[in-house]
Design a protein around this motif. Structure first.
Motif, PDB file in Angstrom:
ATOM      1  N   ARG A 188     -10.071 -15.650  15.749  1.00  0.00           N
ATOM      2  CA  ARG A 188      -9.250 -16.503  16.598  1.00  0.00           C
ATOM      3  C   ARG A 188      -8.035 -15.777  17.168  1.00  0.00           C
ATOM      4  O   ARG A 188      -7.500 -16.160  18.202  1.00  0.00           O
ATOM      5  N   TRP A 189      -7.607 -14.740  16.503  1.00  0.00           N
ATOM      6  CA  TRP A 189      -6.459 -13.976  16.990  1.00  0.00           C
ATOM      7  C   TRP A 189      -6.691 -13.468  18.411  1.00  0.00           C
ATOM      8  O   TRP A 189      -5.744 -13.355  19.203  1.00  0.00           O
ATOM      9  N   LEU A 359       0.308  -2.563  18.062  1.00  0.00           N
ATOM     10  CA  LEU A 359       0.171  -3.562  17.008  1.00  0.00           C
ATOM     11  C   LEU A 359      -1.107  -3.323  16.203  1.00  0.00           C
ATOM     12  O   LEU A 359      -2.174  -3.036  16.758  1.00  0.00           O
ATOM     13  N   GLU A 360      -0.994  -3.461  14.878  1.00  0.00           N
ATOM     14  CA  GLU A 360      -2.147  -3.318  13.992  1.00  0.00           C
ATOM     15  C   GLU A 360      -2.453  -4.647  13.313  1.00  0.00           C
ATOM     16  O   GLU A 360      -1.552  -5.435  13.010  1.00  0.00           O
ATOM     17  N   LEU A 361      -3.741  -4.862  13.092  1.00  0.00           N
ATOM     18  CA  LEU A 361      -4.221  -6.077  12.438  1.00  0.00           C
ATOM     19  C   LEU A 361      -5.100  -5.711  11.262  1.00  0.00           C
ATOM     20  O   LEU A 361      -5.584  -4.571  11.156  1.00  0.00           O
ATOM     21  N   LYS A 370      -4.924  -3.348  17.243  1.00  0.00           N
ATOM     22  CA  LYS A 370      -5.356  -4.598  17.892  1.00  0.00           C
ATOM     23  C   LYS A 370      -6.163  -4.312  19.155  1.00  0.00           C
ATOM     24  O   LYS A 370      -7.229  -4.913  19.386  1.00  0.00           O
ATOM     25  N   THR A 371      -5.689  -3.389  20.004  1.00  0.00           N
ATOM     26  CA  THR A 371      -6.344  -3.113  21.285  1.00  0.00           C
ATOM     27  C   THR A 371      -7.755  -2.585  21.090  1.00  0.00           C
ATOM     28  O   THR A 371      -8.703  -3.014  21.759  1.00  0.00           O
ATOM     29  N   ALA A 372      -7.914  -1.653  20.146  1.00  0.00           N
ATOM     30  CA  ALA A 372      -9.232  -1.078  19.896  1.00  0.00           C
ATOM     31  C   ALA A 372     -10.194  -2.133  19.365  1.00  0.00           C
ATOM     32  O   ALA A 372     -11.375  -2.175  19.758  1.00  0.00           O
ATOM     33  N   TRP A 373      -9.695  -2.982  18.473  1.00  0.00           N
ATOM     34  CA  TRP A 373     -10.551  -4.017  17.902  1.00  0.00           C
ATOM     35  C   TRP A 373     -10.942  -5.035  18.975  1.00  0.00           C
ATOM     36  O   TRP A 373     -12.100  -5.459  19.061  1.00  0.00           O
ATOM     37  N   ALA A 374      -9.986  -5.408  19.813  1.00  0.00           N
ATOM     38  CA  ALA A 374     -10.281  -6.348  20.896  1.00  0.00           C
ATOM     39  C   ALA A 374     -11.328  -5.763  21.846  1.00  0.00           C
ATOM     40  O   ALA A 374     -12.259  -6.467  22.272  1.00  0.00           O
ATOM     41  N   GLU A 375     -11.177  -4.504  22.191  1.00  0.00           N
ATOM     42  CA  GLU A 375     -12.158  -3.836  23.061  1.00  0.00           C
ATOM     43  C   GLU A 375     -13.538  -3.863  22.425  1.00  0.00           C
ATOM     44  O   GLU A 375     -14.550  -4.100  23.103  1.00  0.00           O
ATOM     45  N   ASP A 376     -13.596  -3.621  21.123  1.00  0.00           N
ATOM     46  CA  ASP A 376     -14.873  -3.595  20.412  1.00  0.00           C
ATOM     47  C   ASP A 376     -15.539  -4.981  20.432  1.00  0.00           C
ATOM     48  O   ASP A 376     -16.753  -5.090  20.687  1.00  0.00           O
TER      49      ASP A 376
END
Length: 771
Positions: A188-189, A359-361, A370-376
């Motif tokens: 949800r983030w 930012l890290e999650l 955060k950006t890398a995870w969102a891209e993935d």
């Protein structure tokens, strides 16, 4: 599972899900203060209006769409409701606040809690009083979007059958929805980042929450990197303590909710302010219904109001949510004891710091960018889209752009506006812009633009007053209206059960109509019938030079009518006869009555509107030709095809050219400045005429004449055309030239000149659905 979808379903059927949207929003004054007026009474009983109700406060409106099976239908209906609310509260000089976080709000004691009628209204009121005492009123005024989603039965049944599952379909469906819910909580983030739109607060909000942000002046506090104060720990609307239900099964979920209630953490199931909810068939008995009937749909509560869209949510975001839900179904899961706590950490982190570049999650107990995870995640969504040929590239690329370019996010864009103008002024400007947009197009009902205008008038009124509308046939303009268990079918706005079948048959025959009127002592023009052009050719000679009207026997909308108010030659009369015979196999020639034509509209036992229909005309400017003036007049926003617009565009046809010729004019003639040139003798709106409201001006004597005519036919809905020399003088000569069953009402509702008439109400009153 994805192979089943690929091989057994079409892309269209995969994307066909149940969609519904609930949109909350505050009514505010033009100065941005919370409106202290009661919920507008035109919306009716809050507990019974299925479309427009209240949430916590009298000042907090909630819009609810029905369930649709396409994003377009859902969005269009939401826009229709939004326009209705903006228009109705606008009559009280109020605006629809576009922002999730509250406007300029008073202390809790002054916030008006929603009130309800009758015995059944006591529990909702008491529940809200408990919330006020427990959480405070200011948090309760936070508004948002609730997105209701369900996979189609065909979708779920196909998967269930193809998997060969031995469990019941109910158990299988519950398991599917629980998996989607768990994955939603994990991811949800991402939606908070992509759709977050609450970067700040007005300084009338809770003091301790303001301290979590920076004071940027203009009575505004902003979070430098925040995306969604509504979902943050400090400012948002949450339970007093973090609660983590057991989502492994329906049974374990129910058990955990009951434990929360027994401990006193919440008073009942609906007080669990989860980001996503399992929704039952019977909302009054949530847990029992979930156990008995299973999960019916999921309610997502994460989404902020998008101030950059009038509806509070953009269509492209709804399109993405559809694909995102599919991703949540297909994505695998990894369980560990603290997965819900990790998901909450990510939610709050993105809500309060989501625009920070590095930012890290937490991802399965490991920190990741955060950006890398969102891209993935978005790449996985893109792969699903491509593999299943869903053709949702545009919405996915839009989300990828928001990840790569944070300045394109709603939160970032709004933060800039609030830095410049302040929370209050920035959102007030947006609210006023949406009001101007709605007002400019107020005669069109979004989602029903292809319905004829009179039916749109009725549908809009029914939606406003909480009468359920079920479209039956758009091409034939048939709807079903439902209220308190009663059903009424309506065709073309005024064809209803209250009129007899014989009534329209009598009225469409102009000869019979004249006879009935004469039998009731009402004056009509003299004339005769011709059954063939050969007959007309023999008999028209005696009408040469006389002021007459030639018209078809049984058509409406002014088709085929020729008026010779200065007399006509034999050739001209024959041409008029030919035009009339194109519309009917029998025509009439009648004496022309001097005076102006007025349309009296009756519903039930009263005249509800009167207007003068001025024949198609142009007003000269001393420079433009008649053809050029027509082109300019046709640009008026009310003019269109006459079925989906209040007025018809003027057309230069044979009849109008002949009428100009009688005046010694052509289409290239240039009228003097302010000179009015008539293009036709008949005044029908359907042939380009102007509608001018005369309801308050007309002498009541003539309204009684109109009612007497209607009673002679036993009609409940009728349009009576009367020629009058002096509408103020009851001694003036007059004649009734026509009665119209199923009269056009849009010309009264949206006249070219004069006051607009709220005729949808009169229709509903006549058929007994409102008092």
């Amino acid at each position: 599972m994805i192979e089943i979808l690929k091989n057994k379903m079409t892309p269209e059927s995969i994307l066909t899900s149940g969609f519904g949207v609930e949109r909350e929003g505050l009514r505010v004054t033009k100065q941005g203060k919370l409106a202290m007026t009661p919920h507008p009474p035109i919306f009716g009983d809050k507990l019974k209006n299925p479309y427009i109700t209240t949430d916590f406060s009298e000042s907090q409106i909630e819009l609810v769409t029905p369930v649709f099976f396409s994003v377009d239908e859902t969005y269009d209906f939401l826009e229709a409701l939004t326009d209705i609310v903006i228009g109705e509260i606008g009559t009280n000089n109020e605006l629809f606040w576009p922002y999730s976080m509250p406007c300029h709000i008073p202390d809790d004691k002054q916030i008006p809690i929603a009130t309800y009628q009758g015995e059944e209204g006591k529990e909702p009121r008491q529940y809200r009083e408990r919330l006020m005492a427990k959480y405070g009123g200011k948090r309760q005024l936070i508004s948002g979007i609730h997105y209701n989603f369900s996979f189609s039965d065909d979708f779920l049944i196909t998967i269930w059958q193809e998997l060969g599952s031995r469990e019941s379909f109910k158990a299988f469906k519950d398991r599917i929805y629980l998996k989607v819910l768990r994955n939603y909580l994990r991811y949800r983030w991402l939606l908070i980042y992509l759709m977050g739109c609450t970067p700040g607060l007005h300084n009338s909000y809770i003091e301790e929450c303001l301290q979590c942000m920076g004071d940027c002046g203009n009575e505004t506090f902003l979070s430098p990197g925040g995306t969604s104060a509504r979902n943050g720990n400090c400012s948002g609307y949450k339970n007093e303590i973090d609660l983590y239900p057991d989502y492994r099964s329906i049974e374990s979920y129910i058990k955990s909710i009951n434990a929360f209630v027994e401990r006193g953490d919440i008073s009942e199931a609906k007080e669990l302010y989860a980001q996503i909810r399992l929704k039952p068939r019977d909302y009054r008995n949530t847990l029992d219904s979930l156990a008995k009937d299973g999960v019916q749909y999921l309610e997502i509560r994460t989404i902020d109001l998008n101030v950059f869209d009038k509806c509070g949510i953009a269509k492209i975001d709804l399109e993405f949510l559809n694909v995102f839900m599919l991703f949540l179904l297909l994505e695998g899961e990894e369980f560990f004891d603290t997965w819900q706590q990790e998901a909450l950490v990510n939610e709050v982190t993105v809500a309060e710091r989501g625009l920070e570049p590095d930012l890290e999650l937490l991802d399965h107990r490991h920190w990741t960018l955060k950006t890398a995870w969102a891209e993935d995640i978005l790449e996985k969504v893109a792969e699903i889209n491509k593999y299943l040929n869903l053709e949702q590239d545009q919405c996915i690329k839009e989300m990828q752009s928001r990840v790569r370019q944070p300045e394109t996010t709603y939160a970032y864009r709004l933060k800039l506006l609030m830095q410049e103008s302040g929370c209050l002024d920035a959102n007030l400007k947006i609210a006023k812009d949406y009001k101007r947009q709605s007002d400019a197009d107020h005669y069109r009902l979004k989602g029903f633009e292809n319905w004829e205008m009179s039916t749109q008038v009725l549908i809009k009124e029914a939606l406003t007053r909480g009468i359920k509308v079920i479209p039956m046939d758009a091409a034939d303009n048939i709807v079903r209206l439902e209220k308190n268990g009663r059903r009424e079918y309506v065709k073309q706005a005024t064809k209803t059960s209250v009129d007899n079948y014989i009534t329209p048959l009598l009225m469409e025959n102009k000869v019979v109509t004249k006879k009935i009127l004469q039998e009731n002592g009402l004056p009509v023009p003299n004339g005769e019938e011709f059954f063939s052009f050969v007959e007309a050719k023999k008999k028209l000679i005696k009408y040469v030079g006389r002021n007459v009207v030639i018209k078809p026997k049984s058509t409406n909308f002014g088709l085929g009518i020729s008026i010779f108010d200065q007399g006509g030659t034999l050739d001209e009369l024959l041409k008029g006869a030919r035009i009339a015979f194109e519309q009917d196999n029998t025509i009439l020639i009648e004496d022309y009555l001097p005076g102006l034509e007025y349309r009296f509209l009756t519903m039930g036992d009263e005249v509800v509107a009167v207007l003068h229909r001025r024949p198609a005309n142009v007003v000269g400017d001393g420079l433009s030709s008649i053809r050029q003036l027509i082109d300019k007049k046709n640009q008026h926003p009310y003019r269109g095809d006459g079925q989906t617009s209040p007025l018809k565009k003027i057309v230069l046809d044979d009849q109008s050219l002949m009428y100009l010729n009688k005046q010694g004019l052509t289409s290239q003639s240039i009228p003097k400045s302010n000179e009015m040139i008539f293009l036709r003798g008949n005044s029908n709106i359907s042939t380009g005429g102007d509608s001018i409201d005369f309801t308050q001006k007309m002498h009541p004597y003539f309204s009684e004449i109109a009612l007497k005519a209607v009673r002679a036919f036993g009609a409940k809905f009728c349009g009576i055309d009367i020629i009058l020399e002096d509408y103020c003088n009851p001694d003036s000569s007059f004649g009734i030239i026509e009665l119209n069953f199923n009269p056009m009402i849009v010309m009264h509702a949206y006249p070219f000149e004069g006051q607009e008439r709220r005729l949808g109400y009169n229709i509903l009153k006549t058929i007994g659905l409102v008092e």
